[in-house]
Design a protein around this motif. Structure first.
Motif, PDB file in Angstrom:
ATOM      1  N   THR A  58      16.986  -0.481 -56.377  1.00 40.25           N
ATOM      2  CA  THR A  58      15.595  -0.405 -56.804  1.00 40.25           C
ATOM      3  C   THR A  58      14.711  -0.253 -55.578  1.00 40.25           C
ATOM      4  O   THR A  58      15.118  -0.557 -54.467  1.00 40.25           O
ATOM      5  CB  THR A  58      15.205  -1.667 -57.616  1.00 40.25           C
ATOM      6  N   TRP A  59      13.504   0.215 -55.813  1.00 43.25           N
ATOM      7  CA  TRP A  59      12.550   0.363 -54.711  1.00 43.25           C
ATOM      8  C   TRP A  59      11.702  -0.885 -54.550  1.00 43.25           C
ATOM      9  O   TRP A  59      10.910  -0.972 -53.648  1.00 43.25           O
ATOM     10  CB  TRP A  59      11.628   1.556 -54.962  1.00 43.25           C
ATOM     11  N   ARG A  60      11.869  -1.851 -55.423  1.00 42.70           N
ATOM     12  CA  ARG A  60      11.011  -3.038 -55.423  1.00 42.70           C
ATOM     13  C   ARG A  60      11.470  -4.137 -54.478  1.00 42.70           C
ATOM     14  O   ARG A  60      10.732  -5.072 -54.217  1.00 42.70           O
ATOM     15  CB  ARG A  60      10.923  -3.599 -56.838  1.00 42.70           C
ATOM     16  N   THR A  61      12.695  -4.033 -54.001  1.00 40.61           N
ATOM     17  CA  THR A  61      13.222  -5.068 -53.109  1.00 40.61           C
ATOM     18  C   THR A  61      13.716  -4.436 -51.809  1.00 40.61           C
ATOM     19  O   THR A  61      14.040  -3.252 -51.763  1.00 40.61           O
ATOM     20  CB  THR A  61      14.397  -5.821 -53.766  1.00 40.61           C
ATOM     21  N   LEU A  71      22.814   4.961 -49.008  1.00 39.94           N
ATOM     22  CA  LEU A  71      23.507   5.969 -49.806  1.00 39.94           C
ATOM     23  C   LEU A  71      23.061   7.376 -49.417  1.00 39.94           C
ATOM     24  O   LEU A  71      23.883   8.283 -49.299  1.00 39.94           O
ATOM     25  CB  LEU A  71      23.268   5.717 -51.301  1.00 39.94           C
ATOM     26  N   TRP A  72      21.768   7.548 -49.201  1.00 41.81           N
ATOM     27  CA  TRP A  72      21.271   8.872 -48.815  1.00 41.81           C
ATOM     28  C   TRP A  72      21.749   9.255 -47.408  1.00 41.81           C
ATOM     29  O   TRP A  72      22.099  10.404 -47.170  1.00 41.81           O
ATOM     30  CB  TRP A  72      19.759   8.924 -48.917  1.00 41.81           C
ATOM     31  N   PHE A 113      28.641  -0.181 -67.534  1.00 44.85           N
ATOM     32  CA  PHE A 113      27.996   1.114 -67.332  1.00 44.85           C
ATOM     33  C   PHE A 113      26.557   0.916 -66.858  1.00 44.85           C
ATOM     34  O   PHE A 113      25.806   0.140 -67.447  1.00 44.85           O
ATOM     35  CB  PHE A 113      28.012   1.931 -68.629  1.00 44.85           C
ATOM     36  N   PRO A 114      26.149   1.607 -65.794  1.00 42.59           N
ATOM     37  CA  PRO A 114      24.795   1.424 -65.244  1.00 42.59           C
ATOM     38  C   PRO A 114      23.713   2.026 -66.138  1.00 42.59           C
ATOM     39  O   PRO A 114      23.508   3.229 -66.150  1.00 42.59           O
ATOM     40  CB  PRO A 114      24.852   2.126 -63.886  1.00 42.59           C
ATOM     41  N   ALA A 115      23.038   1.187 -66.870  1.00 43.91           N
ATOM     42  CA  ALA A 115      21.950   1.628 -67.743  1.00 43.91           C
ATOM     43  C   ALA A 115      20.606   1.535 -67.024  1.00 43.91           C
ATOM     44  O   ALA A 115      19.583   1.950 -67.558  1.00 43.91           O
ATOM     45  CB  ALA A 115      21.927   0.785 -69.016  1.00 43.91           C
ATOM     46  N   PHE A 116      20.610   0.996 -65.827  1.00 47.35           N
ATOM     47  CA  PHE A 116      19.392   0.837 -65.041  1.00 47.35           C
ATOM     48  C   PHE A 116      18.977   2.196 -64.499  1.00 47.35           C
ATOM     49  O   PHE A 116      19.691   2.801 -63.710  1.00 47.35           O
ATOM     50  CB  PHE A 116      19.671  -0.163 -63.906  1.00 47.35           C
ATOM     51  N   TRP A 117      17.827   2.682 -64.914  1.00 46.70           N
ATOM     52  CA  TRP A 117      17.431   4.064 -64.611  1.00 46.70           C
ATOM     53  C   TRP A 117      17.266   4.309 -63.115  1.00 46.70           C
ATOM     54  O   TRP A 117      17.527   5.401 -62.647  1.00 46.70           O
ATOM     55  CB  TRP A 117      16.177   4.454 -65.381  1.00 46.70           C
ATOM     56  N   GLN A 118      16.841   3.343 -62.337  1.00 40.75           N
ATOM     57  CA  GLN A 118      16.667   3.573 -60.898  1.00 40.75           C
ATOM     58  C   GLN A 118      18.009   3.820 -60.210  1.00 40.75           C
ATOM     59  O   GLN A 118      18.065   4.535 -59.215  1.00 40.75           O
ATOM     60  CB  GLN A 118      15.922   2.407 -60.252  1.00 40.75           C
ATOM     61  N   TRP A 119      19.085   3.251 -60.736  1.00 39.34           N
ATOM     62  CA  TRP A 119      20.411   3.519 -60.185  1.00 39.34           C
ATOM     63  C   TRP A 119      20.695   5.011 -60.262  1.00 39.34           C
ATOM     64  O   TRP A 119      21.150   5.615 -59.302  1.00 39.34           O
ATOM     65  CB  TRP A 119      21.478   2.717 -60.953  1.00 39.34           C
ATOM     66  N   TRP A 120      20.406   5.614 -61.402  1.00 38.16           N
ATOM     67  CA  TRP A 120      20.651   7.047 -61.595  1.00 38.16           C
ATOM     68  C   TRP A 120      19.715   7.890 -60.731  1.00 38.16           C
ATOM     69  O   TRP A 120      20.128   8.897 -60.163  1.00 38.16           O
ATOM     70  CB  TRP A 120      20.495   7.427 -63.072  1.00 38.16           C
ATOM     71  N   ILE A 121      18.463   7.480 -60.613  1.00 34.21           N
ATOM     72  CA  ILE A 121      17.485   8.217 -59.803  1.00 34.21           C
ATOM     73  C   ILE A 121      17.913   8.225 -58.333  1.00 34.21           C
ATOM     74  O   ILE A 121      17.678   9.207 -57.622  1.00 34.21           O
ATOM     75  CB  ILE A 121      16.065   7.587 -59.937  1.00 34.21           C
ATOM     76  N   GLN A 123      21.203   7.797 -57.294  1.00 34.50           N
ATOM     77  CA  GLN A 123      22.520   8.436 -57.184  1.00 34.50           C
ATOM     78  C   GLN A 123      22.459   9.959 -57.231  1.00 34.50           C
ATOM     79  O   GLN A 123      23.178  10.636 -56.487  1.00 34.50           O
ATOM     80  CB  GLN A 123      23.455   7.949 -58.316  1.00 34.50           C
ATOM     81  N   VAL A 124      21.617  10.510 -58.103  1.00 34.49           N
ATOM     82  CA  VAL A 124      21.573  11.968 -58.279  1.00 34.49           C
ATOM     83  C   VAL A 124      21.162  12.694 -56.988  1.00 34.49           C
ATOM     84  O   VAL A 124      21.835  13.632 -56.578  1.00 34.49           O
ATOM     85  CB  VAL A 124      20.694  12.355 -59.486  1.00 34.49           C
ATOM     86  N   PRO A 125      20.076  12.290 -56.317  1.00 36.06           N
ATOM     87  CA  PRO A 125      19.764  12.966 -55.044  1.00 36.06           C
ATOM     88  C   PRO A 125      20.874  12.805 -54.004  1.00 36.06           C
ATOM     89  O   PRO A 125      21.134  13.739 -53.233  1.00 36.06           O
ATOM     90  CB  PRO A 125      18.483  12.294 -54.566  1.00 36.06           C
ATOM     91  N   ALA A 126      21.539  11.653 -54.002  1.00 33.29           N
ATOM     92  CA  ALA A 126      22.640  11.466 -53.051  1.00 33.29           C
ATOM     93  C   ALA A 126      23.749  12.479 -53.308  1.00 33.29           C
ATOM     94  O   ALA A 126      24.313  13.033 -52.370  1.00 33.29           O
ATOM     95  CB  ALA A 126      23.186  10.029 -53.157  1.00 33.29           C
ATOM     96  N   MET A 127      24.031  12.728 -54.565  1.00 28.29           N
ATOM     97  CA  MET A 127      25.067  13.713 -54.896  1.00 28.29           C
ATOM     98  C   MET A 127      24.606  15.124 -54.529  1.00 28.29           C
ATOM     99  O   MET A 127      25.387  15.930 -54.030  1.00 28.29           O
ATOM    100  CB  MET A 127      25.420  13.630 -56.365  1.00 28.29           C
ATOM    101  N   LEU A 128      23.348  15.403 -54.753  1.00 27.60           N
ATOM    102  CA  LEU A 128      22.817  16.735 -54.435  1.00 27.60           C
ATOM    103  C   LEU A 128      22.746  16.996 -52.928  1.00 27.60           C
ATOM    104  O   LEU A 128      22.954  18.110 -52.477  1.00 27.60           O
ATOM    105  CB  LEU A 128      21.434  16.925 -55.063  1.00 27.60           C
ATOM    106  N   ILE A 129      22.480  15.953 -52.151  1.00 26.36           N
ATOM    107  CA  ILE A 129      22.416  16.081 -50.692  1.00 26.36           C
ATOM    108  C   ILE A 129      23.785  16.472 -50.140  1.00 26.36           C
ATOM    109  O   ILE A 129      23.894  17.325 -49.264  1.00 26.36           O
ATOM    110  CB  ILE A 129      21.942  14.773 -50.030  1.00 26.36           C
TER     111      ILE A 129
END
Length: 130
Positions: A58-61, A71-72, A113-121, A123-129
């Motif tokens: 998350t970006w909050r902590t 990860l990035w 299963f990660p239902a937390f939307w920030q996890w996906w937000i 992970q996706v750029p990391a995969m695209l990078i």
């Protein structure tokens, strides 16, 4: 038509397995090292469990920011390493997907299963990078 899918090189399962092992090992070594350095620098508690907790991304902590940045950064390192280990542009997407799918599977085993939307937000750029 034989060998057209693989080009001039023959299908070599030992080479592919070795490449997967090298890429997986490199991904986890780099990711864990980046997280450890970030945790140490910012005074966060260290532990491998945080890598597999979707709600920690998350970006909050501070911990979440460390995980996201680690990860990035790992994705950039892996993008460079792919060039030298895999040596074939057509195979790169397969290898990137493999280590991200293994991370997803490990997360599912550890926390569900990660239902937390920030996890996906994150992970996706990391995969695209990569």
């Amino acid at each position: 038509m034989a060998g057209q899918f693989y080009g001039a090189e023959k299908f070599n399962p030992r080479l592919i397995t070795t490449q997967i092992l090298v890429m997986q090992s490199s991904f986890w070594l780099c990711f864990c090292s980046c997280v450890s350095v970030g945790d140490l620098f910012f005074g966060e508690e260290q532990g491998a469990g945080q890598l597999f907790q979707p709600e920690a991304y998350t970006w909050r902590t501070t911990r979440g920011l460390i995980l996201a940045c680690a990860l990035w950064l790992t994705s950039f390192v892996m993008a460079v390493e792919l060039r030298f280990v895999v040596q074939r542009a057509k195979k790169c997407l397969d290898f990137v997907a493999t280590y991200h799918i293994f991370h997803l599977m490990a997360t599912c085993l550890a926390e569900g299963f990660p239902a937390f939307w920030q996890w996906w937000i994150i992970q996706v750029p990391a995969m695209l990078i990569s």
